[in-house]
Write a protein that holds these residues in place. Structure first.
Motif, short mmCIF file in Angstrom:
data_model
loop_
_atom_site.label_atom_id
_atom_site.label_comp_id
_atom_site.label_asym_id
_atom_site.label_seq_id
_atom_site.Cartn_x
_atom_site.Cartn_y
_atom_site.Cartn_z
N GLN A 145 -42.85 -13.86 -7.16
CA GLN A 145 -43.06 -14.55 -8.43
C GLN A 145 -41.97 -14.17 -9.42
O GLN A 145 -41.48 -13.04 -9.41
N LYS A 198 -45.13 -18.51 -8.20
CA LYS A 198 -45.27 -18.91 -9.60
C LYS A 198 -44.08 -18.46 -10.45
O LYS A 198 -43.69 -17.29 -10.43
N ASP A 199 -43.51 -19.42 -11.17
CA ASP A 199 -42.42 -19.18 -12.13
C ASP A 199 -41.12 -18.71 -11.49
O ASP A 199 -40.22 -18.23 -12.18
N ALA A 259 -49.97 -20.30 -5.91
CA ALA A 259 -49.26 -19.59 -6.98
C ALA A 259 -48.45 -18.39 -6.50
O ALA A 259 -48.01 -17.58 -7.31
N GLY A 262 -46.00 -23.10 -7.03
CA GLY A 262 -45.58 -22.73 -8.38
C GLY A 262 -44.10 -22.59 -8.60
O GLY A 262 -43.66 -22.21 -9.69
#
Length: 356
Positions: A49, A83-84, A80, A114
């Motif tokens: 992430q 995520k990001d 997720a 994500g």
């Protein structure tokens, strides 16, 4: 900037190895993930992430990579887990097929986990490298040198990418839905109502009037008209859509799924973007979509949008860029369980992606 490389290994990938090493020559590699078990461990530890990622895939003689599918299964089971993060992708094939279709599948899977993708995230090498014929001519180099250059540029776009923050965000919604019966348009109204007031929304329907598709004008003619944000065929695309697209920060596409394909008007809209794209790429604009299927196949339309607007026309692909639902009777979209919660969540997600 450090980067994590997700590279499912298999035999016969010497060309990809050379291209990958060239692409990463000026980028520090934080970790190299080559086996599904390594990816599974990284997902479990939540170390993928908010990272810079580069997917590298060799397709070999069969046009398949079995380790890749094991990795996609891991990503699909772990919501997720990316995520990001922001990513790009390299795909190398022995033949002339599958490089783009595999790339779209990887991007869609990672996006649903994500992951963001930069505009034009893909560098692909077909067996003959004939897909670099025009680029090699422009650069006055060999096909292989054009491939190397494309791969390095893709990796560097990931390395320098910064998520956009818009002071006065503007969202353009384009559709060709029937207002009286469209579940897709009804879903959009739910989402639009829940968007924060700071986002200025403009909606353009392509349903009325004649919308000519791109007829493939000569490059010089297309460039001539593009300098004035125009097109030889004129019409509502030039008069209304081009100015709105130049002004917006985000593009929302409403996609009813009738035959596992984008509708004719939306296809013509995307094709006609070429003239404006040649004036300026859309690398500073985010892409969003609502996809509603009567039965199934929403993922196919998502991949079409990824291929045409993210990989080709260079729109930024935010993580979880699309909301996909199934509704086949007029008005039944509002009968879906938790639909109001889902639309609230997606509206908040759009606002977050646009810096609010």
């Amino acid at each position: 900037m450090e980067m994590i490389v997700i590279w499912p290994g298999q035999e016969g990938e010497s060309r990809l190895e050379e291209v990958l090493m060239f692409a990463l020559e000026n980028i520090a590699v934080k970790k190299m993930i080559r086996e599904p078990k390594e990816l599974e461990q990284a997902v479990f530890e939540k170390t993928l992430q908010k990272e810079r990622l580069l997917f590298a895939v060799s397709l070999g003689e069969s046009g398949m990579n079995l380790k890749l599918y094991e990795m996609l299964a891991i990503l699909r089971k772990n919501c997720a887990c990316l995520k990001d993060s922001v990513a790009g992708i390299l795909v190398d094939g022995n033949g002339e097929a599958y490089t783009k279709s595999i790339a779209r599948e990887v991007v869609r899977t990672a996006n649903e986990a994500g992951c963001w993708f930069v505009g034009r995230p893909l560098a692909e090498g077909t067996g003959s490298l004939q897909n670099y014929r025009i680029l090699a001519g422009n650069y006055h180099c060999t096909l292989y040198e054009a491939y190397l250059r494309s791969a390095r540029e893709a990796a560097e776009r990931v390395a320098v990418f910064q998520k956009p923050v818009y002071r006065n965000p503007r969202l353009l919604c384009v559709h060709s839905c029937n207002p009286a019966t469209s579940n897709t348009l009804q879903l959009w109204r739910e989402v639009r109502f829940k968007l924060p007031s700071e986002i200025q929304v403009r909606e353009i329907s392509l349903r009325n009037g004649t919308l000519s598709d791109c007829a493939g004008c000569a490059y010089d003619m297309c460039m001539y008209f593009s300098q004035n944000s125009s097109c030889f065929y004129g019409g509502p695309i030039v008069e209304e859509v081009y100015p709105a697209l130049e002004e917006c920060n985000g593009l929302m596409i409403l996609c009813p799924n009738y035959n596992d394909a984008l509708g004719a008007n939306l296809t013509a809209f995307i094709n006609r973007l070429t003239a404006l794209f040649r004036k300026r790429p859309f690398t500073d604009k985010c892409l969003f979509s609502l996809v509603v299927s009567g039965y199934s196949g929403g993922d196919i339309l998502q991949q079409q949008l990824i291929g045409s607007l993210n990989m080709n026309k260079s729109f930024i692909l935010p993580g979880n860029f699309a909301m996909t639902e199934t509704a086949n009777q007029p008005g039944s979209i509002l009968e879906i369980r938790n639909i109001h919660k889902k639309t609230s969540k997606f509206a908040a997600h759009i606002a977050s992606c646009m810096g609010l």
